[in-house]
Design a protein around this motif. Structure first.
Motif, PDB file in Angstrom:
ATOM      1  N   LEU A   1       1.859  -0.720   2.656  1.00 30.14           N
ATOM      2  CA  LEU A   1       2.770  -0.802   1.524  1.00 30.14           C
ATOM      3  C   LEU A   1       4.171  -0.372   1.936  1.00 30.14           C
ATOM      4  O   LEU A   1       4.346   0.362   2.910  1.00 30.14           O
ATOM      5  CB  LEU A   1       2.275   0.096   0.391  1.00 30.14           C
ATOM      6  CG  LEU A   1       0.977  -0.317  -0.280  1.00 30.14           C
ATOM      7  CD1 LEU A   1       0.572   0.718  -1.316  1.00 30.14           C
ATOM      8  CD2 LEU A   1       1.114  -1.678  -0.923  1.00 30.14           C
TER       9      LEU A   1
ATOM     10  N   TYR B   1      -3.054  -3.811  -0.212  1.00 32.11           N
ATOM     11  CA  TYR B   1      -3.392  -2.470   0.268  1.00 32.11           C
ATOM     12  C   TYR B   1      -4.901  -2.326   0.428  1.00 32.11           C
ATOM     13  O   TYR B   1      -5.387  -1.780   1.425  1.00 32.11           O
ATOM     14  CB  TYR B   1      -2.835  -1.453  -0.729  1.00 32.11           C
ATOM     15  CG  TYR B   1      -3.275  -0.033  -0.557  1.00 32.11           C
ATOM     16  CD1 TYR B   1      -2.772   0.764   0.464  1.00 32.11           C
ATOM     17  CD2 TYR B   1      -4.180   0.544  -1.446  1.00 32.11           C
ATOM     18  CE1 TYR B   1      -3.162   2.084   0.601  1.00 32.11           C
ATOM     19  CE2 TYR B   1      -4.567   1.857  -1.316  1.00 32.11           C
ATOM     20  CZ  TYR B   1      -4.061   2.621  -0.291  1.00 32.11           C
ATOM     21  OH  TYR B   1      -4.445   3.923  -0.151  1.00 32.11           O
TER      22      TYR B   1
ATOM     23  N   ARG C   1       0.213  -6.095  -4.750  1.00 33.00           N
ATOM     24  CA  ARG C   1       0.398  -5.146  -3.644  1.00 33.00           C
ATOM     25  C   ARG C   1      -0.830  -4.268  -3.477  1.00 33.00           C
ATOM     26  O   ARG C   1      -1.196  -3.910  -2.364  1.00 33.00           O
ATOM     27  CB  ARG C   1       1.643  -4.288  -3.872  1.00 33.00           C
ATOM     28  CG  ARG C   1       2.896  -5.054  -3.569  1.00 33.00           C
ATOM     29  CD  ARG C   1       3.985  -4.141  -3.105  1.00 33.00           C
ATOM     30  NE  ARG C   1       5.087  -4.941  -2.619  1.00 33.00           N
ATOM     31  CZ  ARG C   1       6.343  -4.676  -2.859  1.00 33.00           C
ATOM     32  NH1 ARG C   1       6.664  -3.623  -3.564  1.00 33.00           N
ATOM     33  NH2 ARG C   1       7.276  -5.455  -2.375  1.00 33.00           N
TER      34      ARG C   1
ATOM     35  N   PRO D   1       1.791   0.774  -6.902  1.00 30.56           N
ATOM     36  CA  PRO D   1       2.011  -0.643  -6.573  1.00 30.56           C
ATOM     37  C   PRO D   1       1.467  -1.553  -7.671  1.00 30.56           C
ATOM     38  O   PRO D   1       0.566  -1.173  -8.421  1.00 30.56           O
ATOM     39  CB  PRO D   1       1.234  -0.832  -5.271  1.00 30.56           C
ATOM     40  CG  PRO D   1       0.182   0.212  -5.310  1.00 30.56           C
ATOM     41  CD  PRO D   1       0.767   1.379  -6.063  1.00 30.56           C
TER      42      PRO D   1
ATOM     43  N   HIS E   1       6.050   3.456  -1.843  1.00 30.34           N
ATOM     44  CA  HIS E   1       4.688   3.705  -2.305  1.00 30.34           C
ATOM     45  C   HIS E   1       3.947   4.735  -1.458  1.00 30.34           C
ATOM     46  O   HIS E   1       2.780   5.021  -1.735  1.00 30.34           O
ATOM     47  CB  HIS E   1       3.875   2.408  -2.302  1.00 30.34           C
ATOM     48  CG  HIS E   1       4.431   1.351  -3.204  1.00 30.34           C
ATOM     49  ND1 HIS E   1       4.463   1.475  -4.569  1.00 30.34           N
ATOM     50  CD2 HIS E   1       4.980   0.156  -2.918  1.00 30.34           C
ATOM     51  CE1 HIS E   1       4.999   0.401  -5.095  1.00 30.34           C
ATOM     52  NE2 HIS E   1       5.331  -0.416  -4.119  1.00 30.34           N
TER      53      HIS E   1
END
Length: 129
Positions: free
Chosen positions: A21, A15, A11, A7, A25
């Motif tokens: 995600l 996370y 992102r 990511p 991913h």
């Protein structure tokens, strides 16, 4: 085998804060929680959560020594509990991404057994032949 798609920074931050995600991913999440160095990565995610709190306490109106002691104690307690429940947190993270409960423990156990078997084989070839 699925390709591992890492990511981006935003992102990853989502996370680290506990977000889920996208499907592309999920293989990366499995590697993140079960691969070599997974505890270091867990520590990095914990740091993302603790840093704003520690800086907030550092800015409180109080003597500097008291603020530093509060920040140190908060960080120590935060990391202690984070590492005490690292395996459970990893299992929860994997379950949130669609993996069955126990996947992380199983994969890390298999890797540990393979490493121990290799070390034992190296020992036998070096000292017993």
């Amino acid at each position: 085998m699925d390709t591992v798609t890492r990511p981006g920074p935003f992102r990853w931050l989502w996370y680290a804060l506990g977000g889920r995600l996208p499907e592309k991913h999920h293989t990366w999440v499995l590697h993140d929680v079960t691969g070599r160095g997974w505890l270091w990565r867990h520590g990095a995610r914990t740091s993302v959560l603790l840093t704003p709190l520690v800086f907030g306490w550092l800015l409180m109106p109080a003597p500097l020594g008291l603020r530093l002691a509060l920040c140190l104690m908060a960080a120590l307690v935060g990391y202690f509990y984070s590492y005490a429940y690292a395996e459970e947190a990893g299992e929860h993270r994997l379950a949130r991404h669609g993996f069955p409960i126990g996947t992380g423990r199983r994969i890390r156990g298999e890797a540990r057994e393979a490493a121990e078997a290799e070390a034992h084989a190296n020992y036998l070839t070096r000292y017993r032949t």
